[in-house]
Design an enzyme around this catalytic site. Structure first.
Site, PDB file in Angstrom:
ATOM      1  N   ASP A 132       0.753  -1.371  -0.163  1.00 52.38           N
ATOM      2  CA  ASP A 132      -0.021  -0.160  -0.011  1.00 52.38           C
ATOM      3  C   ASP A 132       0.836   1.299  -0.060  1.00 52.38           C
ATOM      4  O   ASP A 132       0.259   2.447   0.631  1.00 52.38           O
ATOM      5  CB  ASP A 132      -0.997   0.111   1.140  1.00 52.38           C
ATOM      6  CG  ASP A 132      -2.088   0.965   0.994  1.00 52.38           C
ATOM      7  OD1 ASP A 132      -2.376   1.227  -0.194  1.00 52.38           O
ATOM      8  OD2 ASP A 132      -2.538   1.516   1.859  1.00 52.38           O
ATOM      9  N   ASP A 170      -3.477  -5.170  -5.263  1.00 47.22           N
ATOM     10  CA  ASP A 170      -2.520  -4.018  -5.510  1.00 47.22           C
ATOM     11  C   ASP A 170      -1.301  -4.039  -5.876  1.00 47.22           C
ATOM     12  O   ASP A 170      -0.466  -3.286  -6.264  1.00 47.22           O
ATOM     13  CB  ASP A 170      -2.781  -2.857  -3.986  1.00 47.22           C
ATOM     14  CG  ASP A 170      -4.186  -2.277  -3.861  1.00 47.22           C
ATOM     15  OD1 ASP A 170      -5.022  -2.827  -4.646  1.00 47.22           O
ATOM     16  OD2 ASP A 170      -4.026  -1.434  -2.818  1.00 47.22           O
ATOM     17  N   ASP A 321     -13.694   2.130   3.641  1.00 49.72           N
ATOM     18  CA  ASP A 321     -12.617   2.149   2.972  1.00 49.72           C
ATOM     19  C   ASP A 321     -11.465   3.084   3.584  1.00 49.72           C
ATOM     20  O   ASP A 321     -10.365   3.079   3.048  1.00 49.72           O
ATOM     21  CB  ASP A 321     -12.832   2.821   1.490  1.00 49.72           C
ATOM     22  CG  ASP A 321     -13.968   2.022   0.579  1.00 49.72           C
ATOM     23  OD1 ASP A 321     -13.337   0.769   0.683  1.00 49.72           O
ATOM     24  OD2 ASP A 321     -14.703   2.713  -0.233  1.00 49.72           O
TER      25      ASP A 321
END
Length: 347
Positions: A132, A170, A321
């Protein structure tokens, strides 16, 4: 964040949270997902009785999910109409995101419960180092050795049960968009390849390496080389739209282009919150708890497209989120948002 207590029917574990690397990734990159604290496999008899899994899907439904427990609370409070709407979430299978500290309890319990029902448990492996890009869910395993030990434990817990694993949302897309620093890219690709191999040692486990979404990496051909270096040839395929809101049509078309570039690899699509498509007009924040969204296509393997293996709810609908638009921390159960998703759904 407080953890749930152990019950006589299930081992409870905190699950990881997935966030967007805001400021690094494109406006179309995935939002926070995963989950906050949740139970697996039936915490209380009352909660377990509150929902009955919908028919038509081969995937396992957790009878003590946050949505199932919320239904019971609302029914106790006299909010019967809201509780009924929330069944649109509670009665559908959603992926489990086992914690980075110890994935075994959640996986072992879920695989056992799914096996008793002759269904497939769906998991997300999300613990790669430097994940991330230092944003909402920064962290992951401390180093490559810790990650491989974690993946070994993850794979061992799967045993011989039927399972589907979405590998590291991701991770590859952040290599392509430059958010992952250059010194970490080769290591990451090597770790993903090792993870594919170790998970595929499980005889009844399917593995899909995450590949972002159509609004993130515009040209799917840009994903081909890093996916190949990450073991896609040995995986069952790739995943798309995790935690995002791109439509079925857009994601399917993108997936078919990427599949062709990878020599016919299959794929799965996250449809957990894409019923109304993405939020327009706010590209910088469209990923984070966008209003007016809806649940998408229910999880199924009946996709009508040979290369598209399944529509799945990989993001757990109703979990935040991040701390935007009044939301709690990424991955935390947010009943009001869950209710909005359910209410906006056309089903």
């Amino acid at each position: 964040m407080s953890r749930p207590t152990r019950t006589s029917l299930a081992v409870l574990s905190a699950l990881t949270a997935l966030g967007l690397a805001a400021g690094c990734a494109s406006p179309g990159s995935p939002a926070g997902s995963g989950s906050g604290d949740t139970s697996v496999g039936g915490a209380t008899e009352k909660a377990g009785d509150a929902v009955r899994p919908a028919d038509g899907s081969p995937f396992w439904v957790d009878p003590a999910s946050p949505a199932a427990r919320q239904i019971q609370r609302w029914e106790d409070e006299g909010r019967g109409r809201d509780a009924a709407l929330l069944r649109r979430i509670a009665e559908r299978p959603t992926a489990l995101w086992p914690a980075g500290d110890d994935p075994v309890p959640v996986i072992a319990e879920a695989v056992a419960a799914a096996g008793r029902e002759h269904r497939t448990a769906v998991f997300v492996a999300y613990n790669v180092p430097h994940r991330d890009c230092g944003r909402h869910s920064a962290g992951g395993a401390e180093d490559s050795g810790a990650y491989l030990r974690w993946i070994d434990a993850f794979a061992d817990a799967l045993g011989g049960g039927d399972a589907l694993v979405v590998l590291e949302p991701d991770a590859v897309a952040h290599i392509v968009d430059g958010c992952t620093p250059g010194e970490y890219r080769a290591e990451r690709e090597g770790l993903l390849g090792e993870a594919v191999d170790r998970l595929k040692e499980r005889p009844r486990t399917k593995v899909y390496v995450d590949a972002g979404n159509p609004a993130w990496i515009a040209d799917p051909r840009d994903l081909v080389a890093p996916l190949r270096r990450s073991g896609i040839a040995r995986a069952d395929g790739f995943s798309l739209n995790v935690s995002n809101f791109q439509t079925d049509a857009a994601t399917r078309a993108y997936g078919l282009r990427l599949s062709e570039a990878l020599g016919g690899k299959h794929f799965v699509v996250d449809t957990s919150r894409n019923g109304n498509g993405p939020l327009n007009g706010e590209r910088g924040t469209a990923w984070c708890n966008p209003p007016g969204r809806a649940l998408g296509t229910a999880p199924t393997t009946d996709t009508g497209e040979p290369a598209l293996d399944a529509y799945l709810w990989i993001k757990r609908p109703g979990e935040s989120d991040g701390e935007c638009r009044g939301g709690p921390a990424a991955g935390t159960w947010w009943p009001d948002y869950a209710l909005g998703l359910a209410r906006n759904t056309k089903a």
